[in-house]
Design a protein around this motif. Structure first.
Motif, short mmCIF file in Angstrom:
data_model
loop_
_atom_site.label_atom_id
_atom_site.label_comp_id
_atom_site.label_asym_id
_atom_site.label_seq_id
_atom_site.Cartn_x
_atom_site.Cartn_y
_atom_site.Cartn_z
N ASN A 10 0.87 -1.17 0.00
CA ASN A 10 0.00 0.00 0.00
C ASN A 10 0.91 1.23 0.00
OD1 ASN A 10 -1.84 2.01 0.47
ND2 ASN A 10 -2.39 1.35 2.54
N HIS A 98 -9.63 1.36 4.26
CA HIS A 98 -8.41 1.54 5.06
C HIS A 98 -8.70 2.54 6.17
CE1 HIS A 98 -4.39 2.76 6.23
NE2 HIS A 98 -3.97 1.63 5.71
N GLU A 100 -7.17 4.97 7.21
CA GLU A 100 -6.92 6.38 6.83
C GLU A 100 -8.07 6.92 5.98
OE1 GLU A 100 -2.98 5.64 5.33
OE2 GLU A 100 -2.34 5.21 7.38
N GLU A 168 -5.81 -4.55 10.34
CA GLU A 168 -4.78 -3.55 10.60
C GLU A 168 -5.14 -2.77 11.86
OE1 GLU A 168 -2.61 -2.52 6.65
OE2 GLU A 168 -4.25 -1.14 6.96
N ILE A 173 -0.27 1.06 12.75
CA ILE A 173 0.02 1.52 11.38
C ILE A 173 1.01 2.67 11.40
CG2 ILE A 173 -0.97 2.61 9.33
CD1 ILE A 173 -3.56 1.09 9.89
N GLY A 174 2.16 2.43 10.79
CA GLY A 174 3.17 3.47 10.65
C GLY A 174 3.82 3.89 11.96
N MET A 215 4.49 -4.10 9.51
CA MET A 215 5.14 -5.35 9.10
C MET A 215 6.45 -5.00 8.40
SD MET A 215 3.83 -8.62 6.85
CE MET A 215 2.72 -9.46 7.96
N ILE A 234 1.24 -4.00 3.45
CA ILE A 234 2.45 -3.35 3.92
C ILE A 234 2.51 -1.92 3.43
CG2 ILE A 234 4.99 -3.50 3.79
CD1 ILE A 234 3.69 -6.66 3.08
P1 PGA Z 1 2.59 0.40 7.70
O1 PGA Z 1 1.17 0.62 6.99
O2 PGA Z 1 3.15 -0.89 7.18
O3 PGA Z 1 3.40 1.59 7.31
O4 PGA Z 1 2.33 0.32 9.18
C1 PGA Z 1 0.29 -0.45 6.75
C2 PGA Z 1 -0.99 0.07 6.13
O5 PGA Z 1 -1.49 1.11 6.57
O6 PGA Z 1 -1.54 -0.55 5.19
#
Ligand code: PGA
Length: 254
Positions: A10, A98, A100, A168, A173-174, A215, A234
């Motif tokens: 992603n 997602h 976001e 997720e 995430i991030g 990940m 990812i």
């Molecule tokens: P990340 O994002 O691997 O940067 O944590 C995953 C995602 O939001 O799909």
């Protein structure tokens, strides 16, 4: 049941044309050197570089996907892209719901379900994302929240062929924080159970459930080895071909 792992990148809002071209070409080259690797590989770049990336991975055994889509086929929807357009641009997959999109654009479970129905009508494979926030996890509601998202976001017509789920946890995430393997397996097993109730056992047992959230090559093997984890979605690590490839190489053989 053996489910073929899916390693999906992603790219989010990253990649100017030259960078996108370079990254996609590197991924295509790696895949071409190992065409029989027992995993599916997917890249989901921003719309504006879709053609650049599509050309770079053409014929390389790398699938092309988008990061969301509208529900209509065409019409007066300024700034949106339809599933028909995605198909026309060479996409086979689309990420939907997602976190976001849910937080930045207020997308609800019902919106995600409507997008999925529209995408399936164009034979696109949907990757439907679910996941709890940190406060939901801390208050012990993770399984309830994720279960509700599955029930609300996955359409009745979902099958193991046209739908992939991505778990997720929003707080992972991030952030570099990763859910423990125990927690990941627990949530994935619960998702599969909910899918079984909703869609029947055939669909539930065949459907791939990806883990996403920080990940990386260093933690991928442990996560991908879990019984109900069938690949990864990812973000950050998908922007470096060597990291993305190292994650794909961490898939257990099937
Ligand atoms: P990340 O994002 O691997 O940067 O944590 C995953 C995602 O939001 O799909």
């Amino acid at each position: 049941m053996s489910r073929r792992p899916l390693i999906a990148g992603n790219w989010k809002m990253n990649g100017l044309r030259a960078e996108a071209q370079e990254l996609a070409t590197e991924i295509a080259t790696l895949r071409k050197a190992q065409p029989d690797g027992a995993f599916d590989l997917l890249v989901c770049p921003p719309y504006i570089v879709m053609e650049t990336v599509g050309n770079a991975v053409d014929g390389a055994g790398v699938f092309l996907g988008a990061q969301t889509c509208h529900t209509a086929e065409k019409g007066a929807h300024t700034g949106d892209i339809s599933p028909v357009m995605l198909k026309d641009a060479g996409c086979s997959h689309v990420i939907l719901g997602h976190s976001e999109r849910r937080s930045d654009h207020g997308e609800s479970d019902a919106d995600v379900q409507a997008q999925a129905i529209a995408a399936h009508a164009q034979d696109l494979i949907t990757i439907i994302c679910v996941g709890e926030t940190e406060s939901e996890r801390e208050s012990g509601k993770a399984l309830d929240v994720v279960g509700e998202q599955i029930i609300g976001s996955v359409p009745a017509g979902a099958t193991a062929e046209n739908t992939v789920i991505a778990y997720e946890p929003v707080w992972a995430i991030g952030t570099g924080k990763v859910a423990t393997p125990d927690d990941v397996q627990k949530v994935h097993a619960a998702i599969r159970e909910t899918l079984g109730d909703k869609l029947g056992q055939d669909a539930a047992q065949g459907m791939r459930i990806l883990y996403g959230g920080s990940m990386k090559p260093g933690n991928a093997q442990e996560l991908l080895a879990l019984a109900d984890v069938d690949g990864g979605l990812i973000g950050g690590a998908a922007l470096k071909s060597e990291d993305f490839w190292a994650i794909a190489q961490s898939c257990p053989s099937i």
